[in-house]
Scaffold this active site. Structure first.
Site, PDB file in Angstrom:
ATOM      1  N   ASP A  18       0.856  -1.186   0.000  1.00 10.66           N
ATOM      2  CA  ASP A  18       0.000   0.000   0.000  1.00 10.66           C
ATOM      3  C   ASP A  18       0.891   1.233   0.000  1.00 10.66           C
ATOM      4  OD1 ASP A  18      -2.246  -1.497  -0.116  1.00 10.66           O
ATOM      5  OD2 ASP A  18      -2.939  -1.087   1.925  1.00 10.66           O
ATOM      6  N   TYR A  21      -1.532   5.878  -1.647  1.00  8.92           N
ATOM      7  CA  TYR A  21      -2.972   5.914  -1.356  1.00  8.92           C
ATOM      8  C   TYR A  21      -3.682   6.939  -2.225  1.00  8.92           C
ATOM      9  CZ  TYR A  21      -3.607   2.747   2.501  1.00  8.92           C
ATOM     10  OH  TYR A  21      -3.759   1.618   3.247  1.00  8.92           O
ATOM     11  N   ASN A  56      -2.937  -4.251  -1.638  1.00 12.71           N
ATOM     12  CA  ASN A  56      -4.196  -4.260  -2.380  1.00 12.71           C
ATOM     13  C   ASN A  56      -4.549  -2.879  -2.929  1.00 12.71           C
ATOM     14  OD1 ASN A  56      -4.523  -4.100   0.630  1.00 12.71           O
ATOM     15  ND2 ASN A  56      -6.585  -3.437   0.073  1.00 12.71           N
ATOM     16  N   HIS A 151       2.036  -8.445   2.438  1.00  8.95           N
ATOM     17  CA  HIS A 151       1.192  -7.285   2.733  1.00  8.95           C
ATOM     18  C   HIS A 151       0.102  -7.620   3.741  1.00  8.95           C
ATOM     19  CE1 HIS A 151      -0.975  -3.576   2.434  1.00  8.95           C
ATOM     20  NE2 HIS A 151      -2.083  -4.224   2.083  1.00  8.95           N
ATOM     21  N   HIS A 160      -8.723  -5.643   9.910  1.00 13.89           N
ATOM     22  CA  HIS A 160      -8.944  -6.769   9.007  1.00 13.89           C
ATOM     23  C   HIS A 160      -8.891  -8.114   9.714  1.00 13.89           C
ATOM     24  CE1 HIS A 160      -7.534  -3.542   6.237  1.00 13.89           C
ATOM     25  NE2 HIS A 160      -8.505  -4.019   5.494  1.00 13.89           N
ATOM     26  N   HIS A 186      -1.062  -3.752   5.832  1.00 18.20           N
ATOM     27  CA  HIS A 186      -2.498  -3.929   5.652  1.00 18.20           C
ATOM     28  C   HIS A 186      -3.309  -3.284   6.775  1.00 18.20           C
ATOM     29  CE1 HIS A 186      -5.794  -5.357   3.372  1.00 18.20           C
ATOM     30  NE2 HIS A 186      -6.187  -6.311   4.207  1.00 18.20           N
ATOM     31  N   ASP A 187      -3.188  -3.769   8.010  1.00 14.76           N
ATOM     32  CA  ASP A 187      -3.864  -3.105   9.121  1.00 14.76           C
ATOM     33  C   ASP A 187      -3.073  -1.868   9.517  1.00 14.76           C
ATOM     34  OD1 ASP A 187      -6.282  -4.316   9.681  1.00 14.76           O
ATOM     35  OD2 ASP A 187      -5.353  -5.954  10.796  1.00 14.76           O
ATOM     36  N   HIS A 188      -3.785  -0.755   9.745  1.00 10.04           N
ATOM     37  CA  HIS A 188      -3.142   0.530   9.990  1.00 10.04           C
ATOM     38  C   HIS A 188      -2.813   0.680  11.478  1.00 10.04           C
ATOM     39  CE1 HIS A 188      -4.303   2.318   5.947  1.00 10.04           C
ATOM     40  NE2 HIS A 188      -4.842   1.106   5.961  1.00 10.04           N
TER      41      HIS A 188
END
Length: 268
Positions: A18, A21, A56, A151, A160, A186-188
């Site tokens: 990612d 953005y 993604n 990722h 997620h 992936h998870d922020h």
């Protein structure tokens, strides 16, 4: 990051995907590359090789652009591939890979996002070959430390949560080949979870943006050692017999530190 990078005298930087953005890059000429990478990571200590995988959100744009040699001509630090192996001598090897496409191989999702799967070919064959290559690389390696970077998370209590496809397809491979760390974005958030059935440590470093979501899974995850719902980053220091993982907030304050050691010689 620059101050910590200088203090630790880092050798390289890893991006867990990612990278841009919200929808990746529009093409090789997209100004977002320089605005969000070259002009941001300007510290002297960060002028090292960056190893990057696609997330993604990157596939929602022109994924081929991030893989192109043109971007490396703009900024030689940038190296982004769908998957690759970095062999740093006889004591460290880490594998990086793009998302496994998981269970959705379509060009659009339920939310209407379009994904750039060009270059993938048959998703089934792509996944099979990727798993085959990973198994081979890990099984043939005699490295003291083995790290896999992807990722998507395997274990997470963030937005997620666990990725069931990776739990079933990837985790057994990591266990069988005695992988030490699985690192992801992936998870922020920033997150450290130890596997309850093996020495594997799951390390999430996805807190570059859009953090502070307050979105935590209520279901408890065994082995949880640390969770931070804000922005920050992670460092990894390795020697032949010791590893130190540290998580930092945006000011460089240490939020969590974890160390482990390995015997230099195995007993006979």
């Amino acid at each position: 990051m620059g101050r910590i990078g200088e203090k630790l005298d880092i050798d390289f930087v890893v991006s867990t995907g990612d990278n841009f953005y919200d929808d990746g890059l529009t093409g090789e000429q997209d100004k977002a590359f320089e605005e969000s990478f070259t002009q941001i990571y300007t510290a002297k200590s960060l002028q090292k090789q960056w190893y990057s995988v696609l997330g993604n959100h990157d596939y929602r744009g022109n994924a081929e652009a991030q893989l192109s040699l043109h971007l490396r001509k703009i900024d030689s630090r940038w190296l982004c591939l769908r998957s690759f192996i970095v062999d740093a001598g006889n004591w460290l090897k880490f594998s990086l890979w793009t998302p496994l496409l998981l269970s959705n191989h379509t060009f659009t999702d339920a939310e209407g996002h379009t994904y750039d799967w060009r270059g993938i070919g048959s998703p089934r064959a792509y996944i099979a070959n990727l798993i085959k290559d990973l198994k081979l690389a890990l099984s043939e390696s005699s490295a003291k430390w083995k790290i896999v970077v992807g990722h998507h998370s395997i274990r997470s209590i963030g937005h997620h949560g666990d990725t069931k496809e990776l739990v079933s397809k990837l985790l057994p491979i990591l266990k069988a080949n005695k992988v030490d760390f699985y690192m992801n974005g992936h998870d922020h958030c920033l997150e450290h979870i130890g596997d309850t059935e093996s020495p594997i440590q799951f390390l999430t470093s996805g807190a570059g943006s859009k953090a502070w979501r307050g979105d935590i899974k209520k279901r408890k995850t065994g082995g949880l050692k640390f969770f931070y719902d804000g922005q920050g980053f992670m460092s990894v220091q390795l020697t032949q017999d010791a590893a130190e993982i540290a998580f930092y907030d945006v000011s460089g304050n240490v939020l969590h530190r974890w160390t482990t050691t390995k015997l230099l010689y195995s007993s006979i």
